[in-house]
Scaffold this motif. Structure first.
Motif, short mmCIF file in Angstrom:
data_model
loop_
_atom_site.label_atom_id
_atom_site.label_comp_id
_atom_site.label_asym_id
_atom_site.label_seq_id
_atom_site.Cartn_x
_atom_site.Cartn_y
_atom_site.Cartn_z
N ILE A 1 -35.27 -7.70 -37.31
CA ILE A 1 -35.53 -6.43 -37.42
C ILE A 1 -34.50 -5.55 -36.87
N LEU A 2 -33.75 -4.55 -37.56
CA LEU A 2 -32.63 -3.76 -36.65
C LEU A 2 -33.00 -2.47 -37.32
N ASN A 3 -33.96 -1.69 -36.32
CA ASN A 3 -34.12 -0.41 -37.10
C ASN A 3 -33.05 0.52 -36.60
N VAL A 4 -32.41 1.57 -37.45
CA VAL A 4 -31.49 2.65 -37.23
C VAL A 4 -32.44 3.64 -37.12
N THR A 5 -33.52 3.98 -36.65
CA THR A 5 -34.31 5.10 -36.48
C THR A 5 -34.49 5.49 -35.20
N PRO A 6 -34.87 6.88 -34.63
CA PRO A 6 -35.32 7.41 -33.40
C PRO A 6 -36.96 7.12 -33.26
N ASP A 7 -37.60 6.72 -34.22
CA ASP A 7 -38.90 6.84 -33.77
C ASP A 7 -39.87 5.65 -34.43
N SER A 8 -39.00 4.17 -34.53
CA SER A 8 -39.96 3.05 -34.86
C SER A 8 -41.03 2.80 -33.73
N PHE A 9 -42.15 2.27 -34.19
CA PHE A 9 -43.33 2.03 -33.31
C PHE A 9 -43.02 1.35 -32.07
N PHE A 10 -41.83 0.36 -32.09
CA PHE A 10 -41.42 -0.46 -31.01
C PHE A 10 -40.13 -0.09 -30.61
N GLU A 11 -40.36 0.89 -29.31
CA GLU A 11 -39.30 1.45 -28.73
C GLU A 11 -37.93 0.54 -28.65
N GLU A 12 -37.95 -0.64 -28.37
CA GLU A 12 -36.95 -1.60 -28.13
C GLU A 12 -36.16 -1.96 -29.10
N SER A 13 -36.78 -1.78 -30.39
CA SER A 13 -36.04 -1.99 -31.74
C SER A 13 -35.27 -0.71 -32.42
N ARG A 14 -34.95 0.06 -31.59
CA ARG A 14 -34.59 1.38 -31.93
C ARG A 14 -32.94 1.32 -31.53
N TYR A 15 -31.87 1.19 -32.66
CA TYR A 15 -30.57 1.11 -32.27
C TYR A 15 -30.02 2.35 -33.18
N ASN A 16 -29.20 3.22 -32.36
CA ASN A 16 -28.84 4.56 -32.84
C ASN A 16 -27.27 4.86 -32.93
N THR A 17 -26.57 3.89 -32.03
CA THR A 17 -25.29 4.04 -31.89
C THR A 17 -24.70 2.87 -32.38
N LYS A 18 -23.30 2.97 -32.99
CA LYS A 18 -22.63 1.86 -33.31
C LYS A 18 -22.48 0.67 -32.46
N LYS A 19 -22.35 0.92 -31.09
CA LYS A 19 -22.27 -0.10 -30.28
C LYS A 19 -23.81 -0.77 -30.09
N GLU A 20 -24.76 0.04 -29.94
CA GLU A 20 -26.11 -0.67 -30.07
C GLU A 20 -26.35 -1.45 -31.24
N ILE A 21 -25.94 -0.94 -32.41
CA ILE A 21 -26.25 -1.53 -33.49
C ILE A 21 -25.40 -3.11 -33.81
N LEU A 22 -24.06 -2.94 -33.29
CA LEU A 22 -23.26 -4.17 -33.21
C LEU A 22 -23.84 -5.21 -32.52
N GLU A 23 -24.15 -4.81 -31.22
CA GLU A 23 -24.50 -5.74 -30.20
C GLU A 23 -25.88 -6.28 -30.48
N SER A 24 -26.90 -5.55 -31.24
CA SER A 24 -28.20 -5.96 -31.61
C SER A 24 -27.89 -7.17 -32.68
N ALA A 25 -26.89 -7.08 -33.66
CA ALA A 25 -26.53 -7.61 -34.70
C ALA A 25 -25.94 -8.95 -34.31
N LYS A 26 -25.16 -8.90 -33.21
CA LYS A 26 -24.40 -10.26 -32.65
C LYS A 26 -25.56 -11.11 -32.08
N ARG A 27 -26.54 -10.21 -31.20
CA ARG A 27 -27.29 -11.09 -30.46
C ARG A 27 -28.41 -11.87 -31.47
N MET A 28 -28.83 -11.10 -32.45
CA MET A 28 -29.74 -11.75 -33.49
C MET A 28 -29.18 -13.04 -34.13
N ILE A 29 -27.90 -12.69 -34.71
CA ILE A 29 -27.21 -13.74 -35.36
C ILE A 29 -26.86 -15.08 -34.43
#
Length: 294
Positions: A34-62
């Motif tokens: 799960i990669l949420n690009v929202t500011p208000d998902s119920f699980f705060e640690e799953s929110r990714y709002n910058t390109k850097k956060e999105i890319l790092e999260s995707a890399k980690r999950m893969i």
């Protein structure tokens, strides 16, 4: 009962998802991150709002073993703020651009109930799975859009809408009513020519605690529809409320429910914590293999 006929749950029909000619095998369960690009998902640690956060999260999950990434730009937790179609698209557009730049062929699922948003993303970036939390109830054009785009579709059950679904969920028989809803809509989709349908019973979407656990206990019954089953318990209230904790402390409980669902025949685990889910899949698969040999 979950364990009175173990061989029943260890049997699994060969299945796969066809995503633009590339087959995602479901002969063994897979994990969707799960990669949420929202500011208000119920699980705060799953929110990714910058390109850097999105890319790092995707890399980690893969790297942790995810087979699919599920991108969501509209929080469907009760009480979440409404998001316009344009804002939802803009958030997904940035995330897709970022991920596709690094992983051009990795399977992506778009978590949206809006056919227009799904169409614009897929026309720009190529085929993706459409993950519709409304099962087509919030957009009458969704089924036709899926058929026209020829992409896999995750059909989820919901009672009500994200705004009111938890106010007073009511069923005479939650399993039968959920099965009936999914069965009717699978028939509609197949009539339109949609070949790749994934079923999601919709844990936490218009269900009480008791409803959720009854569906889990009867999860194998959805196999009658001859489609892969996706489950999404990750850090939800059905995990943390019985334990008197919170989403941040719900990883262990999530792993327990993921394991039970795998024993019931789940094909896809949709999770925030990929590494732990992949480990659960590996251990359950070892158990299955050992059982078949004995």
């Amino acid at each position: 009962m979950l364990f009175n006929q173990p061989e029943k749950y260890f049997f699994k029909k060969r299945q796969s998802i066809n995503l633009n000619g590339a087959l995602i095998s479901l002969d063994h369960p897979v994990v969707m991150g799960i990669l949420n690009v929202t500011p208000d998902s119920f699980f705060e640690e799953s929110r990714y709002n910058t390109k850097k956060e999105i890319l790092e999260s995707a890399k980690r999950m893969i790297a942790d073993g995810a087979s699919i990434l599920d991108l969501g730009a509209y929080s469907t937790r009760p009480g979440a703020a409404d998001v316009s179609s344009q804002e939802e698209f803009d958030r997904l557009d940035e995330a897709m651009s970022t991920i596709r730049g690094a992983f051009p062929n990795f399977p992506i699922s778009i978590d949206t109930f809006r056919s227009g948003v799904a169409r614009k993303i897929i026309e720009k970036y190529g085929p993706c799975i459409i993950n519709d939390i409304s099962g087509g109830t919030l957009d009458p054009e969704m089924f036709r859009t899926v058929a026209q785009l020829k992409v896999p579709y995750i059909l989820m059950h919901i009672q009500g809408t994200p705004e009111n679904m938890q106010e007073n969920p009511n069923y005479k028989d939650v399993f039968k009513e959920t099965l009936h809803f999914l069965s009717e809509r699978v028939a509609q989709l197949r009539t339109l020519g949609v070949a790749d349908i994934i079923l999601d019973p919709g844990f936490g979407f218009g269900k009480s605690m008791e409803h959720n656990y009854e569906l889990l206990n009867r999860l194998d019954g959805f196999k009658i529809l001859e489609a892969p089953i996706l489950v999404g318990f990750s850090r939800k209230s059905m995990v943390y409320k019985p334990l008197n904790t919170c989403p941040q402390e719900a990883l262990n409980g999530t792993t327990v429910l993921n394991t039970l669902s795998l024993l019931q025949g789940a094909n896809i685990l949709r999770v925030h914590d990929v590494k732990e889910a992949v480990e659960a899949v590996k251990l359950v698969e070892i158990t299955k293999s050992t059982s078949k040999k004995s």
